[in-house]
Design an enzyme around this catalytic site. Structure first.
Site, PDB file in Angstrom:
ATOM      1  N   ASP A 150     -20.538  49.169 -82.760  1.00  0.00           N
ATOM      2  CA  ASP A 150     -20.566  47.997 -81.891  1.00  0.00           C
ATOM      3  C   ASP A 150     -21.659  47.401 -81.790  1.00  0.00           C
ATOM      4  OD1 ASP A 150     -17.511  48.209 -81.404  1.00  0.00           O
ATOM      5  OD2 ASP A 150     -18.223  50.310 -80.666  1.00  0.00           O
ATOM      6  N   ASP A 209     -25.261  51.297 -86.997  1.00  0.00           N
ATOM      7  CA  ASP A 209     -24.517  51.526 -85.530  1.00  0.00           C
ATOM      8  C   ASP A 209     -23.166  50.618 -85.812  1.00  0.00           C
ATOM      9  OD1 ASP A 209     -23.885  51.805 -82.729  1.00  0.00           O
ATOM     10  OD2 ASP A 209     -24.556  49.752 -82.856  1.00  0.00           O
TER      11      ASP A 209
END
Length: 238
Positions: free
Chosen positions: A16, A14
């Site tokens: 952020d 992922d």
């Protein structure tokens, strides 16, 4: 044996809150913009926003504050403020650069699967100095169904030409953990702003304090038979 030390073929991150240390800054911006627009943000509402796509976030804010909530203006103001605060360099999470560079040295295929839109994702990864580590970057613009649907992770695995069950996925959010687990991946949560509930932790093979804690496990782990063959083939080219 550590659950991270089992054979794998690829690693998908992922963005952020997992690779990039942006969530705390964005949280402050969300509170400021909501106040400016006359709405009182809460930790509960913000926590549900973490890791969500812009469509899901719009729905959450309409649910929390009513249909009159000006989401497009909110989104515009948040992005403008984020652009100013990030400046020329986007900070990375502890251990992120060391982990991805070590995996790249081992020729492990790497991908990003994010709910952020393409322009935001590519510009932030570039500013953080990590974009070149990844073979592919899957953004909100690349899928019909964002997290918690597994499509972002399944798309990343397909682009890397690996079986999803032979992938390790790193996530910081509830939506992301659900997506990676639903894709059949060995899911590792590295919580940022939102700690996992027992139900979410149960979907993970590990919950770690930082990416630095994953380094020794993954870098020393064997690849699957398919991954080892690809690794040896790549090495033999050089």
């Amino acid at each position: 044996m550590s659950p991270l030390a089992h054979p794998f073929d690829a690693v998908i991150f992922d963005m952020d809150g997992t690779l990039l240390d942006t969530e705390a800054v964005f949280k402050a911006i969300v509170y400021e913009v909501c106040t400016e627009l006359g709405f009182a943000m809460t930790d509960h509402v913000h926590g549900r926003m973490v890791g969500s796509s812009h469509e899901t976030t719009a729905g959450l804010l309409a649910e929390a504050f009513g249909a009159e909530f000006p989401y497009e203006l909110f989104d515009e103001k948040c992005r403008a403020s984020m652009y100013v605060r990030m400046g020329d360099a986007v900070p990375v999470k502890t251990g992120a650069v060391e982990l991805v560079s070590a995996l790249r040295e081992l020729d492990v295929p790497l991908a990003v699967a994010t709910s952020s839109r393409s322009h935001h994702a590519l510009s932030h990864l570039k500013s953080a100095g990590v974009i070149d580590y990844f073979d592919t970057i899957v953004t909100r613009d690349d899928v019909a169904n964002p997290k918690p649907h597994p499509e972002p992770y399944l798309t990343a695995a397909k682009r890397l030409a690996v079986d999803p069950v032979h992938c390790v996925a790193f996530e910081d959010s509830v939506a992301g953990v659900r997506a990676a687990h639903a894709a059949g991946m060995r899911t590792v949560m590295v919580p940022d702003l939102v700690p996992p509930s027992e139900d979410i932790a149960a979907l993970c093979v590990a919950v770690l304090e930082s990416l630095a804690h994953a380094h020794d496990h993954l870098v020393s782990a064997p690849r699957t038979a398919n991954g080892l063959q690809k690794h040896l083939h790549i090495k033999s080219k050089g």
